[in-house]
Design a protein around this motif. Structure first.
Motif, PDB file in Angstrom:
ATOM      1  N   ARG A 109       0.890  -1.174   0.000  1.00  0.00           N
ATOM      2  CA  ARG A 109       0.000   0.000   0.000  1.00  0.00           C
ATOM      3  C   ARG A 109       0.920   1.214   0.000  1.00  0.00           C
ATOM      4  N   VAL A 110       0.927   1.936  -1.095  1.00  0.00           N
ATOM      5  CA  VAL A 110       1.895   3.029  -1.243  1.00  0.00           C
ATOM      6  C   VAL A 110       1.233   4.269  -1.817  1.00  0.00           C
ATOM      7  N   ARG A 111       1.942   5.384  -1.669  1.00  0.00           N
ATOM      8  CA  ARG A 111       1.491   6.600  -2.336  1.00  0.00           C
ATOM      9  C   ARG A 111       1.629   6.445  -3.848  1.00  0.00           C
ATOM     10  N   GLY A 112       0.619   6.919  -4.582  1.00  0.00           N
ATOM     11  CA  GLY A 112       0.717   6.944  -6.033  1.00  0.00           C
ATOM     12  C   GLY A 112       0.145   8.244  -6.559  1.00  0.00           C
ATOM     13  N   GLY A 113      -0.187   8.239  -7.827  1.00  0.00           N
ATOM     14  CA  GLY A 113      -0.725   9.445  -8.461  1.00  0.00           C
ATOM     15  C   GLY A 113       0.330  10.053  -9.360  1.00  0.00           C
ATOM     16  N   ASN A 114      -0.095  10.472 -10.538  1.00  0.00           N
ATOM     17  CA  ASN A 114       0.883  10.877 -11.552  1.00  0.00           C
ATOM     18  C   ASN A 114       1.809  11.999 -11.080  1.00  0.00           C
ATOM     19  N   VAL A 115       1.222  13.099 -10.658  1.00  0.00           N
ATOM     20  CA  VAL A 115       2.076  14.234 -10.274  1.00  0.00           C
ATOM     21  C   VAL A 115       2.847  13.922  -8.996  1.00  0.00           C
ATOM     22  N   ALA A 116       2.180  13.272  -8.039  1.00  0.00           N
ATOM     23  CA  ALA A 116       2.872  12.938  -6.790  1.00  0.00           C
ATOM     24  C   ALA A 116       4.064  12.025  -7.087  1.00  0.00           C
ATOM     25  N   ASN A 117       3.866  11.044  -7.954  1.00  0.00           N
ATOM     26  CA  ASN A 117       4.975  10.160  -8.321  1.00  0.00           C
ATOM     27  C   ASN A 117       6.104  10.932  -8.994  1.00  0.00           C
ATOM     28  N   SER A 118       5.729  11.804  -9.926  1.00  0.00           N
ATOM     29  CA  SER A 118       6.779  12.562 -10.632  1.00  0.00           C
ATOM     30  C   SER A 118       7.571  13.434  -9.658  1.00  0.00           C
ATOM     31  N   LEU A 119       6.880  14.029  -8.689  1.00  0.00           N
ATOM     32  CA  LEU A 119       7.579  14.881  -7.721  1.00  0.00           C
ATOM     33  C   LEU A 119       8.536  14.077  -6.850  1.00  0.00           C
ATOM     34  N   VAL A 120       8.111  12.877  -6.478  1.00  0.00           N
ATOM     35  CA  VAL A 120       8.984  12.026  -5.653  1.00  0.00           C
ATOM     36  C   VAL A 120      10.272  11.696  -6.421  1.00  0.00           C
ATOM     37  N   VAL A 121      10.132  11.471  -7.714  1.00  0.00           N
ATOM     38  CA  VAL A 121      11.321  11.201  -8.528  1.00  0.00           C
ATOM     39  C   VAL A 121      12.177  12.461  -8.637  1.00  0.00           C
ATOM     40  N   LEU A 122      11.536  13.588  -8.901  1.00  0.00           N
ATOM     41  CA  LEU A 122      12.284  14.847  -9.021  1.00  0.00           C
ATOM     42  C   LEU A 122      13.009  15.182  -7.713  1.00  0.00           C
ATOM     43  N   ALA A 123      12.361  14.904  -6.592  1.00  0.00           N
ATOM     44  CA  ALA A 123      13.000  15.176  -5.294  1.00  0.00           C
ATOM     45  C   ALA A 123      14.253  14.319  -5.138  1.00  0.00           C
ATOM     46  N   GLN A 124      14.162  13.062  -5.568  1.00  0.00           N
ATOM     47  CA  GLN A 124      15.335  12.188  -5.469  1.00  0.00           C
ATOM     48  C   GLN A 124      16.452  12.626  -6.413  1.00  0.00           C
ATOM     49  N   LEU A 125      16.069  13.335  -7.458  1.00  0.00           N
ATOM     50  CA  LEU A 125      17.079  13.854  -8.396  1.00  0.00           C
ATOM     51  C   LEU A 125      17.639  15.195  -7.924  1.00  0.00           C
ATOM     52  N   GLY A 126      17.206  15.637  -6.744  1.00  0.00           N
ATOM     53  CA  GLY A 126      17.813  16.819  -6.144  1.00  0.00           C
ATOM     54  C   GLY A 126      17.029  18.105  -6.268  1.00  0.00           C
ATOM     55  N   HIS A 127      15.797  18.014  -6.771  1.00  0.00           N
ATOM     56  CA  HIS A 127      14.991  19.234  -6.909  1.00  0.00           C
ATOM     57  C   HIS A 127      14.193  19.497  -5.642  1.00  0.00           C
ATOM     58  N   ARG A 128      13.998  20.774  -5.362  1.00  0.00           N
ATOM     59  CA  ARG A 128      13.058  21.143  -4.295  1.00  0.00           C
ATOM     60  C   ARG A 128      11.667  21.040  -4.883  1.00  0.00           C
ATOM     61  N   CYS A 129      10.780  20.327  -4.209  1.00  0.00           N
ATOM     62  CA  CYS A 129       9.471  20.045  -4.811  1.00  0.00           C
ATOM     63  C   CYS A 129       8.328  20.380  -3.857  1.00  0.00           C
ATOM     64  N   ARG A 130       7.208  20.756  -4.461  1.00  0.00           N
ATOM     65  CA  ARG A 130       6.000  21.065  -3.689  1.00  0.00           C
ATOM     66  C   ARG A 130       4.803  20.496  -4.432  1.00  0.00           C
ATOM     67  N   TRP A 131       3.902  19.855  -3.688  1.00  0.00           N
ATOM     68  CA  TRP A 131       2.708  19.272  -4.309  1.00  0.00           C
ATOM     69  C   TRP A 131       1.472  20.042  -3.876  1.00  0.00           C
ATOM     70  N   VAL A 132       0.571  20.280  -4.816  1.00  0.00           N
ATOM     71  CA  VAL A 132      -0.739  20.796  -4.438  1.00  0.00           C
ATOM     72  C   VAL A 132      -1.804  19.994  -5.173  1.00  0.00           C
ATOM     73  N   GLY A 133      -2.793  19.561  -4.391  1.00  0.00           N
ATOM     74  CA  GLY A 133      -3.901  18.770  -4.918  1.00  0.00           C
ATOM     75  C   GLY A 133      -4.850  18.499  -3.769  1.00  0.00           C
ATOM     76  N   THR A 134      -5.870  17.679  -4.027  1.00  0.00           N
ATOM     77  CA  THR A 134      -6.850  17.396  -2.977  1.00  0.00           C
ATOM     78  C   THR A 134      -6.636  16.005  -2.391  1.00  0.00           C
ATOM     79  N   LEU A 135      -7.040  15.893  -1.126  1.00  0.00           N
ATOM     80  CA  LEU A 135      -6.986  14.620  -0.396  1.00  0.00           C
ATOM     81  C   LEU A 135      -8.261  14.499   0.422  1.00  0.00           C
TER      82      LEU A 135
END
Ligand code: ADP
Ligand code: FRU
Length: 298
Positions: free
Chosen positions: A44-70
Motif C-alpha cells: 500500500r503506497v502513495r501513487g498518483g501521476n504528479v505525486a509520483n513525478s515529484l517524488v522522482v524529481l525530489a530524489q534527483l535533487g529538486h526542491r518540490c512542492r505538491w498541491v492537490g486534494t486529499l
C-alpha cells in the motif's frame, strides 16, 4: 529554429495534480475474468501521476512542492507522510472534510511486469480558487496534469500571468472533454501513448505533428511504452529515442510518471530537448527494472 532553453533549477518544482493510495497486488500472471487468484505480495503506497513525478524529481535533487486534494482519511495521512519522507512540501494540500482519498487497485504481473489499474475516485478536483492561495514566489517550474480543464486553464493562466518566465509543463494522459483548451500556454506537453491512441493515432510521429499544430508549446513529447519515446521541437523534425531496457523488466507501474520527471529534470538542468528525452527514457527504463519508485541515484 533554435531549440528552446529551459534551464531554471535552483528554484522549486511545483506539481499540481493527483495523489492516490495504490494497493498493489503482485500476481504470478494477470488473472482471467471471474478468476480467483492469490496475491504473492501486497504493498500500500502513495501513487498518483504528479505525486509520483515529484517524488522522482525530489530524489534527483529538486526542491518540490505538491498541491492537490486529499480526503480526511488514513490514506491521506499515508500519502502526506510518504511525500514528507521524500522532502516534497505539502503545505498547500487541500483536505476535503468527509472526502475519500482516490484509490487505485493494481494487479502487477510478475510474468510480464504489466500493471492493470482499477482507479476509484469520488473526490473534488483542485480548483483555481484553491490554487490562487498557493504562493508562486521561488517557483522555477510548474507541472500540471491535464485534468479538470476549465479550472486547470485558469491555473495555467495565473502562472503565465504572474510568472511569465517560469516554464509550464502539462501531462496529457487521457482525452477529457475540453482538454484542447489547455494546449495554449504550457511550453512543454508530455503526452501518453493512450492519449495518442484515443486521439486516433497509432504512429508517434503523426501524433506529434498533429499535436504541434494545435498548441503553442515549443516542445511536444510522447512516451511509447517499451518502444521508448518521441519528441518534436517546434519547427523541427520528430526525433525518436528507443527504449532503454534494464536487465529484467519487473515493474512498469508509474513508468510514465518517472519519464515525465526525467524530462522535466533534464530540461531544467539545461539539456536540449532530444537529450532530455533520451535521459528520461534511460531513467524510466532503469526504473522498470526495479520495484517501486525509489531510484538508485548515483
Ligand atoms: P505509462 O506509465 O503512462 O503507461 P509508458 O508505458 O509509455 O507510460 O512508459 C513511459 C516510459 O517508460 C517509456 O517512454 C519508456 O521510456 C519507459 N518504459 C515503459 N515500459 C518499458 C519497458 N517495458 N522497457 C523499457 N522501458 C520502458
Ligand atoms: C501510475 C499512477 C498510479 C496511480 C494511477 C492514477 O502512473 O500514477 O500511481 O494509481 O496512475 O491514474
Amino acid at each position: 529554429m533554435p531549440a528552446p532553453a529551459f534551464g531554471a533549477i535552483a528554484a522549486q518544482v511545483l506539481g499540481v495534480g493527483i495523489a492516490t493510495l495504490d494497493i498493489i497486488n503482485e500476481v504470478a500472471a494477470y488473472p482471467g475474468e471471474d478468476a480467483e487468484v492469490r496475491a504473492l505480495a501486497q504493498r500500500r503506497v502513495r501513487g498518483g501521476n504528479v505525486a509520483n513525478s515529484l517524488v522522482v524529481l525530489a530524489q534527483l535533487g529538486h526542491r518540490c512542492r505538491w498541491v492537490g486534494t486529499l480526503g480526511d482519511d488514513p490514506a491521506a495521512d499515508l500519502i502526506l507522510a510518504d511525500l514528507a519522507c521524500y522532502g516534497v512540501a505539502t503545505g498547500d494540500a487541500v483536505r476535503i472534510a468527509g472526502g475519500a482519498t482516490p484509490t487505485s487497485y493494481i494487479a502487477l504481473s510478475r510474468a510480464t511486469a504489466s500493471r492493470t489499474i482499477v482507479h476509484f475516485r469520488d473526490l473534488p478536483e483542485l480548483d483555481a480558487a484553491a490554487f490562487a492561495g498557493c504562493a508562486l514566489e521561488g517557483v522555477g517550474w510548474v507541472h500540471f496534469e491535464g485534468r479538470h480543464p476549465p479550472e486547470t486553464r485558469r491555473m495555467i493562466d495565473r502562472v503565465r500571468a504572474e510568472c511569465p518566465t517560469v516554464p509550464v509543463s502539462l501531462e496529457l494522459e487521457k482525452v477529457r472533454p475540453g482538454i484542447e483548451a489547455l494546449l495554449d500556454g504550457p511550453q512543454v506537453l508530455l503526452a501518453s501513448r493512450a492519449f495518442a491512441a484515443a486521439s486516433g493515432f497509432t504512429d508517434p510521429a503523426a501524433f506529434l505533428a498533429d499535436l504541434a499544430a494545435r498548441t503553442s508549446a515549443s516542445l511536444c513529447v510522447v512516451a511509447w511504452g517499451e518502444q521508448g519515446a518521441s519528441c518534436l521541437v517546434r519547427g523541427g523534425a520528430v526525433q525518436q529515442v528507443p527504449a532503454h531496457r534494464p536487465a529484467r523488466v519487473v515493474d512498469t507501474l508509474g513508468a510514465g510518471d518517472v519519464f515525465n520527471a526525467g524530462v522535466i529534470d533534464a530540461l531544467a538542468r539545461g539539456l536540449a530537448p532530444a537529450e532530455a528525452v533520451a535521459a528520461a527514457v534511460r531513467l524510466a527504463g532503469e526504473q522498470c527494472g526495479r520495484i517501486g519508485l525509489t531510484l538508485e541515484v548515483e
